[in-house]
Design an enzyme around this catalytic site. Structure first.
Site, PDB file in Angstrom:
ATOM      1  N   GLU A  47      -5.605   1.870  -1.401  1.00 53.49           N
ATOM      2  CA  GLU A  47      -6.625   1.169  -0.622  1.00 53.49           C
ATOM      3  C   GLU A  47      -7.188  -0.029  -1.415  1.00 53.49           C
ATOM      4  OE1 GLU A  47      -7.439   0.823   2.377  1.00 53.49           O
ATOM      5  OE2 GLU A  47      -9.484   0.056   2.272  1.00 53.49           O
ATOM      6  N   TRP A  48      -6.307  -0.930  -1.810  1.00 53.63           N
ATOM      7  CA  TRP A  48      -6.683  -2.191  -2.441  1.00 53.63           C
ATOM      8  C   TRP A  48      -7.683  -1.992  -3.598  1.00 53.63           C
ATOM      9  CZ3 TRP A  48      -2.806  -4.971  -0.948  1.00 53.63           C
ATOM     10  CH2 TRP A  48      -2.319  -4.864   0.356  1.00 53.63           C
ATOM     11  N   ASN A  65      -1.505 -10.762   8.441  1.00 54.34           N
ATOM     12  CA  ASN A  65      -2.531  -9.741   8.603  1.00 54.34           C
ATOM     13  C   ASN A  65      -3.857 -10.256   8.058  1.00 54.34           C
ATOM     14  OD1 ASN A  65      -3.398  -6.833   9.077  1.00 54.34           O
ATOM     15  ND2 ASN A  65      -3.970  -7.111   6.928  1.00 54.34           N
ATOM     16  N   GLU A  66      -4.862 -10.283   8.917  1.00 58.98           N
ATOM     17  CA  GLU A  66      -6.227 -10.618   8.498  1.00 58.98           C
ATOM     18  C   GLU A  66      -6.301 -11.821   7.561  1.00 58.98           C
ATOM     19  OE1 GLU A  66      -8.210  -7.173   6.927  1.00 58.98           O
ATOM     20  OE2 GLU A  66      -7.952  -6.018   8.751  1.00 58.98           O
ATOM     21  N   TRP A 106      -4.805   3.362  11.737  1.00 55.80           N
ATOM     22  CA  TRP A 106      -4.672   3.127  10.304  1.00 55.80           C
ATOM     23  C   TRP A 106      -5.213   4.366   9.606  1.00 55.80           C
ATOM     24  CZ3 TRP A 106      -2.275  -0.543   7.462  1.00 55.80           C
ATOM     25  CH2 TRP A 106      -2.436  -0.423   6.059  1.00 55.80           C
ATOM     26  N   TYR A 145     -12.654  -1.861  12.799  1.00 52.92           N
ATOM     27  CA  TYR A 145     -13.121  -0.593  12.236  1.00 52.92           C
ATOM     28  C   TYR A 145     -14.586  -0.293  12.523  1.00 52.92           C
ATOM     29  CZ  TYR A 145      -8.825  -0.467   9.418  1.00 52.92           C
ATOM     30  OH  TYR A 145      -7.518  -0.429   9.010  1.00 52.92           O
ATOM     31  N   ASN A 199      -7.540  -6.014  14.207  1.00 51.33           N
ATOM     32  CA  ASN A 199      -7.909  -4.892  13.335  1.00 51.33           C
ATOM     33  C   ASN A 199      -9.409  -4.701  13.466  1.00 51.33           C
ATOM     34  OD1 ASN A 199      -5.292  -4.840  12.502  1.00 51.33           O
ATOM     35  ND2 ASN A 199      -5.676  -5.489  10.393  1.00 51.33           N
ATOM     36  N   GLU A 209      -4.913  -2.147  13.946  1.00 47.55           N
ATOM     37  CA  GLU A 209      -5.469  -1.182  12.987  1.00 47.55           C
ATOM     38  C   GLU A 209      -6.801  -0.687  13.507  1.00 47.55           C
ATOM     39  OE1 GLU A 209      -5.915  -2.402   8.871  1.00 47.55           O
ATOM     40  OE2 GLU A 209      -3.974  -3.423   8.905  1.00 47.55           O
ATOM     41  N   ARG A 256       3.937   0.333  12.695  1.00 41.98           N
ATOM     42  CA  ARG A 256       3.711  -1.029  12.192  1.00 41.98           C
ATOM     43  C   ARG A 256       3.869  -1.028  10.675  1.00 41.98           C
ATOM     44  NH1 ARG A 256      -1.757  -3.799  10.880  1.00 41.98           N
ATOM     45  NH2 ARG A 256      -1.073  -5.914  10.430  1.00 41.98           N
ATOM     46  N   PHE A 301      -7.360   7.070   4.117  1.00 39.64           N
ATOM     47  CA  PHE A 301      -7.366   6.672   5.530  1.00 39.64           C
ATOM     48  C   PHE A 301      -6.276   7.376   6.344  1.00 39.64           C
ATOM     49  CE2 PHE A 301      -9.933   2.959   4.258  1.00 39.64           C
ATOM     50  CZ  PHE A 301     -10.651   2.664   5.404  1.00 39.64           C
ATOM     51  N   HIS A 327       1.268  -9.191   4.631  1.00 37.64           N
ATOM     52  CA  HIS A 327       0.089  -8.337   4.496  1.00 37.64           C
ATOM     53  C   HIS A 327      -0.362  -8.410   3.034  1.00 37.64           C
ATOM     54  CE1 HIS A 327      -2.101  -4.730   6.476  1.00 37.64           C
ATOM     55  NE2 HIS A 327      -2.700  -4.920   5.307  1.00 37.64           N
ATOM     56  N   GLN A 379       0.794  -1.228   0.000  1.00 33.07           N
ATOM     57  CA  GLN A 379       0.000   0.000   0.000  1.00 33.07           C
ATOM     58  C   GLN A 379       0.827   1.279   0.000  1.00 33.07           C
ATOM     59  OE1 GLN A 379      -2.632  -1.718   3.296  1.00 33.07           O
ATOM     60  NE2 GLN A 379      -4.088  -0.493   2.149  1.00 33.07           N
TER      61      GLN A 379
HETATM   62  C1  GBH Z   1      -7.760  -3.493   6.689  1.00 37.51           C
HETATM   63  O1  GBH Z   1      -8.769  -4.406   6.386  1.00 37.51           O
HETATM   64  C2  GBH Z   1      -6.477  -3.835   5.968  1.00 37.51           C
HETATM   65  O2  GBH Z   1      -5.622  -4.583   6.802  1.00 37.51           O
HETATM   66  C3  GBH Z   1      -5.758  -2.624   5.440  1.00 37.51           C
HETATM   67  O3  GBH Z   1      -4.745  -3.022   4.576  1.00 37.51           O
HETATM   68  C4  GBH Z   1      -6.760  -1.701   4.785  1.00 37.51           C
HETATM   69  O4  GBH Z   1      -6.164  -0.629   4.138  1.00 37.51           O
HETATM   70  C5  GBH Z   1      -7.694  -1.209   5.863  1.00 37.51           C
HETATM   71  O5  GBH Z   1      -8.320  -2.269   6.487  1.00 37.51           O
HETATM   72  C6  GBH Z   1      -8.803  -0.291   5.372  1.00 37.51           C
HETATM   73  O6  GBH Z   1      -9.682  -0.992   4.554  1.00 37.51           O
HETATM   74  O7  GBH Z   1     -16.216  -3.806   0.239  1.00 37.51           O
HETATM   75  O8  GBH Z   1     -17.995  -4.708   1.604  1.00 37.51           O
HETATM   76  O9  GBH Z   1     -16.524  -6.212   0.397  1.00 37.51           O
HETATM   77  C7  GBH Z   1      -9.990  -4.172   7.047  1.00 37.51           C
HETATM   78  C8  GBH Z   1     -11.005  -5.207   6.649  1.00 37.51           C
HETATM   79  C9  GBH Z   1     -11.567  -6.001   4.515  1.00 37.51           C
HETATM   80  C10 GBH Z   1     -12.866  -4.301   5.563  1.00 37.51           C
HETATM   81  C11 GBH Z   1     -12.258  -5.740   3.199  1.00 37.51           C
HETATM   82  C12 GBH Z   1     -13.546  -4.043   4.260  1.00 37.51           C
HETATM   83  C13 GBH Z   1     -14.244  -4.967   2.172  1.00 37.51           C
HETATM   84  C14 GBH Z   1     -15.697  -4.981   2.470  1.00 37.51           C
HETATM   85  N1  GBH Z   1     -11.558  -4.853   5.375  1.00 37.51           N
HETATM   86  N2  GBH Z   1     -13.582  -5.223   3.433  1.00 37.51           N
HETATM   87  S1  GBH Z   1     -16.680  -4.930   1.075  1.00 37.51           S
END
Ligand code: GBH
Length: 501
Positions: free
Chosen positions: A455-456, A194-195, A448, A328, A326, A399, A104, A464, A149, A47
């Site tokens: 952001e993937w 990670n996750e 985070w 949120y 982690n 996170e 981290r 973020f 990760h 990232q």
């Molecule tokens: C984390 O995942 C990651 O570890 C980090 O790399 C990332 O940048 C950060 O959160 C913020 O996203 O779109 O409804 O399918 C947190 C878990 C996994 C939550 C993927 C959101 C997609 C939900 N995340 N998920 S959806």
């Protein structure tokens, strides 16, 4: 449906509005946490690093995935990302200035072993991580290092099917061993994975993350999870037998969990909420603390869930010095026969995720990401749940944070004035400090993220960061109000509400 007033009354907790009022009198402050509590910021290699074909780095599955059109919403990738590979000194400097205790990071596996096979170490990769670790330590910042990760060396995917093949355990072990050997004299806090849930579900069930598989959702996510657990256990056993005594560090794993609150008093909703937690936390923590997957997963998934041998169970037992969490956001959960969501993992849970109180009010203020609502009481509940269910392990919140939408037309000063993020951290930190008072052994909190970054699947459309990155002007860094809030908070007293907040 959950009635808001009753909920806060029954849970002896403050609603957002009540918390706001409370904040006017006495705010959350550094002294609400134990003196040795660790405050950190987090990022991950893919990232932020960029430099995708520099320094001898081999390709990873995210390089391949992002270069296929349609996979990332804005068509972007991490080729350059925010260029931390070249700007780590500046970033470390910023972390130090703001006053954080810890950073981290994650290591890019394919910088250490370009094809993942573990035959020849890429010395330039070792040098890069030595440099960043040393600059952190020079500034008195503790490195917390994640080994994986999500950026699997592409070659391991192409030749072995990555996490689907048990052979991966061997390659991960060699990689972990190499990292402990090279960095363990200075790195005392390791996180293996990670996750793993997101790798399993998004990578091998719904296919929204690399490697984007969705062909065999009924088996592949469970295999990918199984091999991640075995890889974790193997890495930990190597650490214990070869390094722990000499280096004296700790190894944990980071799991992710949305809190799941029953949507009504009905027993089936309560069971559905408990099941939801088992499918998130239990999937990874039950094998470690109780020697097997949760009963409800075994019942629902049958033979699709792989089995551990006695020897593997042995290896998994006691394989965590701490739990990384982690966290949120939170959902209400109600029981349904058929899940409205895509994905075998969701279908198996026979539940629906709900984001509203009775009457239609949102569970909490929505951030930019579709899935992210601000629900501070959820973090207190999930921390207490881990404490109760898993015999009160040390926990680091590895996170926690929220995002703003990228808006090309907003002037910089507006993007830097991230009031909602300040509110988010105040409220979540207040809830963490309550969890500590409740008895949970929480040792640290990592925001985070340090910087806006890749952001993937959302690319650069979501921000973020505590620090704004100007993608149009040379990736310059600009601390947001939230970064300055943290810095006042660390100095003590000044976290109190001031006119500028
Ligand atoms: C984390 O995942 C990651 O570890 C980090 O790399 C990332 O940048 C950060 O959160 C913020 O996203 O779109 O409804 O399918 C947190 C878990 C996994 C939550 C993927 C959101 C997609 C939900 N995340 N998920 S959806």
């Amino acid at each position: 449906m959950v009635k808001k007033e009753d909920f806060f009354f029954n849970n002896n907790a403050l609603s957002a509005e009540q918390q706001e009022e409370e904040n006017d009198h006495g705010d959350i402050s550094r002294s609400d946490f134990p003196p040795n509590f660790v405050f950190g910021v987090a990022t991950s290699a893919y990232q932020v690093e960029g430099a995708c074909d520099e320094g001898g780095r081999g390709p990873c599955i995210w390089d391949a995935f992002t270069h296929i059109s349609g996979n990332v919403i804005d068509g972007s990738n991490g080729d350059i990302a925010v260029d931390q590979y070249h700007r780590y000194k500046e970033d470390v400097e910023l972390i130090a200035k703001l006053g954080f205790d810890a950073y981290r990071i994650s290591i890019s596996w394919s910088r250490i072993f370009p094809d993942g096979l573990g035959t020849k170490v890429n010395e330039e990769g070792i040098t890069y991580y030595n440099n960043i670790i040393n600059s952190l330590l020079e500034k008195g910042i503790e490195p917390y290092v994640t080994l994986y990760h999500w950026d699997l060396p592409l070659h391991l995917h192409e030749t072995l099917d990555g996490w689907l093949n048990k052979e991966i355990v061997k390659y991960f072990s060699i990689y972990a061993d190499t990292c402990f050997a090279n960095f363990g004299d200075r790195v005392k806090n390791w996180i293996t994975l990670n996750e793993p849930l997101q790798t399993a579900v998004n990578g091998y069930d719904v296919g929204t993350f690399a490697p984007g598989r969705k062909e065999k959702p009924e088996t592949e996510p469970y295999l990918a999870a199984h091999h991640q657990l075995l890889a974790h256990a193997s890495a930990v056993s190597i650490y214990k037998s070869k390094y722990k005594e000499k280096q004296g560090g700790k190894v944990g794993m980071t799991v992710d969990c949305e809190w799941a609150e029953a949507n009504s008093d009905k027993i089936e909703d309560k069971i559905a909420a408990a099941r939801r937690i088992d499918f998130q936390l239990g999937w990874y923590l039950d094998p470690i603390y109780y020697g097997d997957y949760p009963k409800v997963m075994r019942e629902k998934l049958g033979h699709r869930l792989p089995k551990f041998t006695e020897e593997e169970k042995e290896l998994l037992t006691n394989s965590l010095d701490f739990v990384g969490l982690n966290h949120y956001t939170t959902r209400f959960i109600s029981h349904v026969k058929e899940s409205p969501e895509e994905g075998d993992f969701y279908k198996a849970q026979t539940m629906e995720r709900i984001v509203e109180w009775e009457g239609g009010e949102l569970i909490g203020e929505k951030a930019a990401s579709e899935w992210l609502y601000m629900v501070p009481w959820g973090i207190r509940k999930v921390l207490n749940y881990i404490a109760r269910r898993y015999n009160n392990p040390p926990i680091y919140v590895t996170e926690n944070g929220m995002d703003d939408e990228e808006n090309e037309t907003s002037p910089l000063h507006e993007m830097l004035d991230d009031k909602l993020r300040v509110v988010y951290f105040k409220r979540y930190l207040a809830a963490v400090s309550q969890a500590i008072k409740d008895g949970a052994d929480v040792r640290g909190h990592f925001a985070w993220s340090l910087l806006d970054n890749f952001e993937w699947a959302q690319g650069y459309t979501k921000r973020f960061g505590l620090i704004y990155v100007d993608y149009k002007n040379g990736l310059t860094r600009h601390p947001k109000s939230s970064a300055y809030w943290f810095s006042r908070f660390f100095k003590g007293g000044e976290g109190k509400k001031s006119k500028s907040d």
